[in-house]
Scaffold this motif. Structure first.
Motif, PDB file in Angstrom:
ATOM      1  N   THR A   1       0.852  -1.183   0.000  1.00  0.00           N
ATOM      2  CA  THR A   1       0.000   0.000   0.000  1.00  0.00           C
ATOM      3  C   THR A   1       0.890   1.236   0.000  1.00  0.00           C
ATOM      4  O   THR A   1       2.103   1.166   0.278  1.00  0.00           O
ATOM      5  N   LEU A   2       0.307   2.382  -0.315  1.00  0.00           N
ATOM      6  CA  LEU A   2       1.082   3.625  -0.271  1.00  0.00           C
ATOM      7  C   LEU A   2       1.636   3.868   1.129  1.00  0.00           C
ATOM      8  O   LEU A   2       2.775   4.322   1.303  1.00  0.00           O
ATOM      9  N   GLU A   3       0.827   3.563   2.129  1.00  0.00           N
ATOM     10  CA  GLU A   3       1.275   3.771   3.512  1.00  0.00           C
ATOM     11  C   GLU A   3       2.469   2.880   3.828  1.00  0.00           C
ATOM     12  O   GLU A   3       3.432   3.307   4.491  1.00  0.00           O
ATOM     13  N   GLU A   4       2.452   1.632   3.350  1.00  0.00           N
ATOM     14  CA  GLU A   4       3.583   0.726   3.569  1.00  0.00           C
ATOM     15  C   GLU A   4       4.807   1.184   2.786  1.00  0.00           C
ATOM     16  O   GLU A   4       5.933   1.128   3.283  1.00  0.00           O
ATOM     17  N   ALA A   5       4.584   1.643   1.563  1.00  0.00           N
ATOM     18  CA  ALA A   5       5.703   2.068   0.718  1.00  0.00           C
ATOM     19  C   ALA A   5       6.432   3.265   1.305  1.00  0.00           C
ATOM     20  O   ALA A   5       7.656   3.407   1.118  1.00  0.00           O
ATOM     21  N   TYR A   6       5.702   4.134   2.024  1.00  0.00           N
ATOM     22  CA  TYR A   6       6.321   5.347   2.556  1.00  0.00           C
ATOM     23  C   TYR A   6       6.428   5.347   4.078  1.00  0.00           C
ATOM     24  O   TYR A   6       6.610   6.400   4.691  1.00  0.00           O
ATOM     25  N   ALA A   7       6.346   4.173   4.664  1.00  0.00           N
ATOM     26  CA  ALA A   7       6.697   4.034   6.075  1.00  0.00           C
ATOM     27  C   ALA A   7       8.202   3.818   6.163  1.00  0.00           C
ATOM     28  O   ALA A   7       8.816   3.271   5.251  1.00  0.00           O
ATOM     29  N   ASP A   8       8.797   4.239   7.257  1.00  0.00           N
ATOM     30  CA  ASP A   8      10.246   4.084   7.417  1.00  0.00           C
ATOM     31  C   ASP A   8      10.541   2.673   7.920  1.00  0.00           C
ATOM     32  O   ASP A   8      10.930   2.461   9.078  1.00  0.00           O
ATOM     33  N   GLN A   9      10.357   1.715   7.039  1.00  0.00           N
ATOM     34  CA  GLN A   9      10.560   0.322   7.410  1.00  0.00           C
ATOM     35  C   GLN A   9      10.935  -0.492   6.173  1.00  0.00           C
ATOM     36  O   GLN A   9      10.617  -0.120   5.039  1.00  0.00           O
ATOM     37  N   ALA A  10      11.617  -1.617   6.413  1.00  0.00           N
ATOM     38  CA  ALA A  10      11.941  -2.526   5.324  1.00  0.00           C
ATOM     39  C   ALA A  10      10.682  -3.244   4.872  1.00  0.00           C
ATOM     40  O   ALA A  10       9.751  -3.456   5.657  1.00  0.00           O
ATOM     41  N   VAL A  11      10.642  -3.604   3.601  1.00  0.00           N
ATOM     42  CA  VAL A  11       9.500  -4.327   3.036  1.00  0.00           C
ATOM     43  C   VAL A  11      10.027  -5.587   2.358  1.00  0.00           C
ATOM     44  O   VAL A  11      10.872  -5.504   1.463  1.00  0.00           O
ATOM     45  N   THR A  12       9.540  -6.729   2.783  1.00  0.00           N
ATOM     46  CA  THR A  12       9.976  -7.997   2.187  1.00  0.00           C
ATOM     47  C   THR A  12       9.408  -8.133   0.781  1.00  0.00           C
ATOM     48  O   THR A  12       8.221  -7.919   0.560  1.00  0.00           O
ATOM     49  N   ILE A  13      10.278  -8.490  -0.177  1.00  0.00           N
ATOM     50  CA  ILE A  13       9.808  -8.722  -1.539  1.00  0.00           C
ATOM     51  C   ILE A  13       9.951 -10.186  -1.945  1.00  0.00           C
ATOM     52  O   ILE A  13       9.335 -10.630  -2.905  1.00  0.00           O
ATOM     53  N   LYS A  14      10.785 -10.948  -1.202  1.00  0.00           N
ATOM     54  CA  LYS A  14      10.890 -12.388  -1.456  1.00  0.00           C
ATOM     55  C   LYS A  14      11.101 -13.089  -0.127  1.00  0.00           C
ATOM     56  O   LYS A  14      12.217 -13.126   0.391  1.00  0.00           O
ATOM     57  N   PRO A  15      10.040 -13.649   0.474  1.00  0.00           N
ATOM     58  CA  PRO A  15      10.183 -14.341   1.757  1.00  0.00           C
ATOM     59  C   PRO A  15      11.053 -15.595   1.607  1.00  0.00           C
ATOM     60  O   PRO A  15      11.240 -16.123   0.513  1.00  0.00           O
ATOM     61  N   ASN A  16      11.561 -16.062   2.736  1.00  0.00           N
ATOM     62  CA  ASN A  16      12.329 -17.303   2.773  1.00  0.00           C
ATOM     63  C   ASN A  16      11.375 -18.463   3.043  1.00  0.00           C
ATOM     64  O   ASN A  16      10.746 -18.508   4.100  1.00  0.00           O
TER      65      ASN A  16
END
Length: 406
Positions: A49-64
């Protein structure tokens, strides 16, 4: 929500993110600020989401699939800004990025290097490079070169580089990086040793790389660098140690050590509730051969078996069949006064008390010069000892690393 409203919201969220990072002291250069206000992070994170994209946090794009650390993620924007400040990109620079991620960082680098610059980004995972290529093309960054290859090999086809930035935790400085970075170039790398990771800005000299800035950070480890070990030291697996292959640490000698009587030592050094004390770990790694990382899972903390200062990652000293680890305790204070914590150590085993006292010695030394950071100098493997800087040397596969206290 119509497209105009969505665009306005994205811009507002992007500017708010940058404002927050800047207000916290996380952006030092106007060029980096401009890049982060201009490049659309949400365009590289289509599933967020836009909120997730612009939160100061890492975002997983490929889980293990096996659990644990993600295979790839978009780094926390604060860390992105920190490392871009360290890299100090100039217009026209030729830049190598190791770890393509979402492509967002390559877009920022392209903005900083300008039309006369060139950005090459590589990643060992084809899923990651495919995502990055698609996002870069969609955002007008078709001229960024994206390659699927082992990051330890760099990309000799586009070398030499003025700058190189590594977006994964590296245990070593591979020989290929030395070959592709001429004297005067800069390397920014999250370097791992003794269980900790620091983003280090190195300047390449003729026969060495010398640090100009050292900052605490955390990154997914680079694949293929077999330099770290980990093992449990409890029967139920709730306390683990992490160390390097050059260290004479045998987890079998330490299995069950926490069941032995403990010895506490306190340094008399205190910190405020939000004051960083990660410099203690740096000092330990420059003075104590047995410096490693201890991890205590919630069950171990709740039972009182092992309560490190930061349960997931605190420094420890291991020597033979004895162990000591870093702890804190809250000091009594008047109501309304800021909280204060004393730093100390808990030891177990025959030499546990001695190890705890030695850990406290380094806490006190750090307490006298809290803002000082050591100089990290890296040399190619095989460099004779008499050519190394004065300090504590750590041997890796492709390099020799020296930590010099100021």
């Amino acid at each position: 929500m119509n497209a105009t409203t969505s665009s306005d919201t994205a811009e507002a969220l992007r500017n708010r993110m940058v404002d927050q990072i800047k207000d916290a002291g996380g952006i030092q250069s106007s060029a980096v600020e401009d890049a982060m206000r201009t490049v659309h992070r949400d365009a590289f994170l289509p599933a967020a989401t836009l909120e997730e994209a612009y939160a100061d946090q890492a975002v997983t794009i490929k889980p293990n699939p096996a659990g644990g650390l993600a295979l790839s993620c978009a780094s926390q924007p604060t860390i992105v800004a920190l490392m871009l400040d360290q890299l100090d990109v100039k217009p026209g620079d030729r830049i190598l990025e190791i770890g393509a991620g979402t492509g967002y960082n390559a877009a920022l680098l392209t903005h900083l290097a300008g039309p006369d610059g060139q950005v090459t980004t590589v990643d060992i995972d084809s899923d990651v490079t495919t995502h990055a290529r698609k996002a870069l093309d969609a955002t007008g960054n078709e001229h960024v070169h994206v390659a699927t290859r082992d990051g330890a090999l760099g990309d000799p086809d586009h070398a030499p580089y003025d700058k190189a930035i590594v977006a994964v935790g590296a245990w070593d400085i591979p020989a290929a990086w030395w070959d592709q970075l001429p004297p005067g170039s800069r390397l920014v790398v999250p370097l791992r040793w003794r269980g900790t990771t620091r983003s280090i800005a190195f300047t390449r000299e003729t026969d060495r790389m010398v640090s100009s800035d050292v900052q605490l950070c955390g990154f997914v480890p680079m694949l293929g660098q077999d330099g770290e070990r980990d093992a449990t030291i409890t029967a139920d697996g709730t306390v683990n140690l992490y160390w390097d292959i050059d260290q004479p640490i045998d987890p079998a000698d330490l299995h069950g050590v926490l069941d032995q009587p403990k010895a506490e030592a306190w340094s008399g050094t205190t910190v405020g509730g939000y004051e960083p004390f990660d410099g203690v770990w740096l000092r330990l790694s420059a003075t104590e051969a047995g410096t490693c990382r201890i991890e205590a899972l919630p069950a171990a903390v709740e039972s009182g078996l092992c309560k490190p200062a930061i349960p997931s990652r605190s420094p420890a000293l291991a020597e033979g069949n004895s162990l000591a680890y870093f702890v804190t305790r809250r000091q009594e204070s008047e109501e309304g006064s800021p909280a204060q914590f004393e730093l100390g150590a808990v030891g177990h085993g025959p030499a546990g008390g001695d190890l705890a006292e030695r850990l406290c010695e380094q806490i006190r030394a750090w307490g006298r010069t809290r803002t000082a950071r050591p100089t990290i100098t890296v040399y190619p493997a095989g460099t004779p000892g008499d050519q190394l800087a004065i300090g504590y040397a750590i041997d890796k596969h492709d390099s020799r690393m020296v930590i010099s206290l100021t």
